[in-house]
Design an enzyme around this catalytic site. Sequence first.
Site, PDB file in Angstrom:
ATOM      1  CD  GLU A   1      -2.184  -7.089   3.203  1.00  0.00           C
ATOM      2  OE1 GLU A   1      -1.726  -6.006   2.805  1.00  0.00           O
ATOM      3  OE2 GLU A   1      -2.825  -7.209   4.261  1.00  0.00           O
TER       4      GLU A   1
ATOM      5  CB  ALA B   1      -0.896  -0.015   1.233  1.00  0.00           C
TER       6      ALA B   1
HETATM    7  N1  CAA Z   1       4.532   3.192  -1.029  1.00  0.00           N
HETATM    8  C1  CAA Z   1       4.873   4.326  -1.627  1.00  0.00           C
HETATM    9  N2  CAA Z   1       5.984   4.476  -2.402  1.00  0.00           N
HETATM   10  C2  CAA Z   1       6.757   3.409  -2.552  1.00  0.00           C
HETATM   11  C3  CAA Z   1       6.472   2.179  -1.942  1.00  0.00           C
HETATM   12  C4  CAA Z   1       5.282   2.084  -1.155  1.00  0.00           C
HETATM   13  N3  CAA Z   1       4.881   0.946  -0.572  1.00  0.00           N
HETATM   14  N4  CAA Z   1       7.437   1.308  -2.251  1.00  0.00           N
HETATM   15  C5  CAA Z   1       8.308   1.971  -3.042  1.00  0.00           C
HETATM   16  N5  CAA Z   1       7.904   3.241  -3.229  1.00  0.00           N
HETATM   17  C6  CAA Z   1       8.547   4.302  -3.984  1.00  0.00           C
HETATM   18  C7  CAA Z   1       9.756   4.861  -3.249  1.00  0.00           C
HETATM   19  O1  CAA Z   1       9.353   5.824  -2.307  1.00  0.00           O
HETATM   20  C8  CAA Z   1      10.547   5.438  -4.387  1.00  0.00           C
HETATM   21  O2  CAA Z   1       9.987   6.677  -4.747  1.00  0.00           O
HETATM   22  P1  CAA Z   1      10.958   7.935  -5.103  1.00  0.00           P
HETATM   23  O3  CAA Z   1      11.717   7.478  -6.312  1.00  0.00           O
HETATM   24  O4  CAA Z   1       9.972   9.036  -5.391  1.00  0.00           O
HETATM   25  O5  CAA Z   1      11.821   8.152  -3.908  1.00  0.00           O
HETATM   26  C9  CAA Z   1      10.273   4.473  -5.524  1.00  0.00           C
HETATM   27  O6  CAA Z   1       9.104   3.762  -5.179  1.00  0.00           O
HETATM   28  C10 CAA Z   1      11.386   3.466  -5.711  1.00  0.00           C
HETATM   29  O7  CAA Z   1      11.615   2.842  -4.457  1.00  0.00           O
HETATM   30  P2  CAA Z   1      13.086   2.745  -3.796  1.00  0.00           P
HETATM   31  O8  CAA Z   1      13.950   3.874  -4.246  1.00  0.00           O
HETATM   32  O9  CAA Z   1      12.883   2.560  -2.333  1.00  0.00           O
HETATM   33  O10 CAA Z   1      13.592   1.407  -4.502  1.00  0.00           O
HETATM   34  P3  CAA Z   1      14.618   0.359  -3.909  1.00  0.00           P
HETATM   35  O11 CAA Z   1      14.886  -0.594  -5.026  1.00  0.00           O
HETATM   36  O12 CAA Z   1      15.774   1.025  -3.250  1.00  0.00           O
HETATM   37  O13 CAA Z   1      13.797  -0.412  -2.757  1.00  0.00           O
HETATM   38  C11 CAA Z   1      11.890  -1.543  -1.826  1.00  0.00           C
HETATM   39  C12 CAA Z   1      12.693  -1.178  -3.101  1.00  0.00           C
HETATM   40  C13 CAA Z   1      12.735  -2.485  -0.967  1.00  0.00           C
HETATM   41  C14 CAA Z   1      10.622  -2.259  -2.288  1.00  0.00           C
HETATM   42  C15 CAA Z   1      11.534  -0.272  -1.041  1.00  0.00           C
HETATM   43  O14 CAA Z   1      10.969   0.674  -1.927  1.00  0.00           O
HETATM   44  C16 CAA Z   1      10.563  -0.499   0.065  1.00  0.00           C
HETATM   45  O15 CAA Z   1      10.948  -0.996   1.115  1.00  0.00           O
HETATM   46  N6  CAA Z   1       9.268  -0.139  -0.147  1.00  0.00           N
HETATM   47  C17 CAA Z   1       8.248  -0.240   0.873  1.00  0.00           C
HETATM   48  C18 CAA Z   1       7.772  -1.681   1.024  1.00  0.00           C
HETATM   49  C19 CAA Z   1       6.747  -1.777   2.158  1.00  0.00           C
HETATM   50  O16 CAA Z   1       7.055  -1.543   3.308  1.00  0.00           O
HETATM   51  N7  CAA Z   1       5.508  -2.170   1.795  1.00  0.00           N
HETATM   52  C20 CAA Z   1       4.432  -2.306   2.761  1.00  0.00           C
HETATM   53  C21 CAA Z   1       3.609  -1.056   2.815  1.00  0.00           C
HETATM   54  S1  CAA Z   1       2.456  -1.060   4.134  1.00  0.00           S
HETATM   55  C22 CAA Z   1       1.122  -1.923   3.570  1.00  0.00           C
HETATM   56  O17 CAA Z   1       1.134  -2.502   2.497  1.00  0.00           O
HETATM   57  C23 CAA Z   1      -0.063  -1.903   4.496  1.00  0.00           C
HETATM   58  C24 CAA Z   1      -1.191  -2.769   4.123  1.00  0.00           C
HETATM   59  O18 CAA Z   1      -1.164  -3.969   4.260  1.00  0.00           O
HETATM   60  C25 CAA Z   1      -2.432  -2.168   3.665  1.00  0.00           C
END
Ligand code: CAA
Length: 260
Positions: A114, A66
């Site tokens: 999910e 999300a």
């Molecule tokens: N939400 C919003 N933006 C996201 C995102 C997310 N879940 N995942 C990645 N992005 C965005 C980053 O912010 C980044 O944007 P910018 O270029 O504008 O900075 C872009 O996508 C590329 O991401 P990274 O630069 O971080 O890429 P990376 O290769 O270095 O890392 C990653 C990849 C490990 C997936 C990392 O992006 C990450 O950890 N993302 C979050 C994953 C996460 O925690 N997901 C769970 C969300 S909570 C949820 O889902 C709740 C629910 O059940 C409803």
Amino acid sequence: MAYENIILEKEDYLAILYINRPKALNALNKDTLTEIRSAIEDVSADEAIRVMIITGSGDKAFVAGADIAYMQPLSGVEAREFSAYGEKIMRMLEIMEKPVIAAIKGFALGGGCELAMACDIRLAADNALFAQPEVGLGVIPGFGGTQRLPRLIGEGRAKELTYTADNIKADEAYRLGLVNHVYPADQLMDEARKMAAKIAKKAPLAVGYAKYAIGKGMQADLDTAMGIEADMFGMCCSTLDQKEGMGAFLEKRKPVFQNK
Ligand code: CAA
């Protein structure tokens, strides 16, 4: 509805839904969920379509969760509403009559895992990475993960993955039963299409009734579930395709199903 965050392609009997926010690794915000809902309604109503594949645009992600930027400022009330909305869309996907195959490459994190779990069948690329990382962000899975993960892989393993927020690779996801098959990344879509083609050749109403019986039965006690199965078996025998399927067997020819 004009889509900005997804792409919905249709080819013959197959719909392919791409989550299409590659710059945010296909993260799910509210607008994306609304577009997924609209695509589910469209595909459900389209008589030509027999199977849907869901995948992510770009090379890096199925869905990285999300949208954290969207969620960070939410109040408790707003967050509850967002979670309930996501749950509702996942449930619509889960109970739509047509089977849905998730083709997962790269990140399938949080809401991405999910979304995959709400599909009927999960096919993973060898570069797929799964996790429920929410507790590391101060929340819990909110699109059904606390419920579907234990149902799929067992309570103990679901608790471990949820509490540690550990990433697991495709081979471990396969070992746990989270995905059905793992393929080299460049073969994933071909394999998903092959499976879709195989399903599409079967009697569509029977496939839908089987989906209903499995889905409803999994929520019921065994005796109730057996009743649901018998009801659906009976429903099959009120279709033309059952007469055709069994008739074709007896006449030693291939059946031609009409979805009737
Ligand atoms: N939400 C919003 N933006 C996201 C995102 C997310 N879940 N995942 C990645 N992005 C965005 C980053 O912010 C980044 O944007 P910018 O270029 O504008 O900075 C872009 O996508 C590329 O991401 P990274 O630069 O971080 O890429 P990376 O290769 O270095 O890392 C990653 C990849 C490990 C997936 C990392 O992006 C990450 O950890 N993302 C979050 C994953 C996460 O925690 N997901 C769970 C969300 S909570 C949820 O889902 C709740 C629910 O059940 C409803």
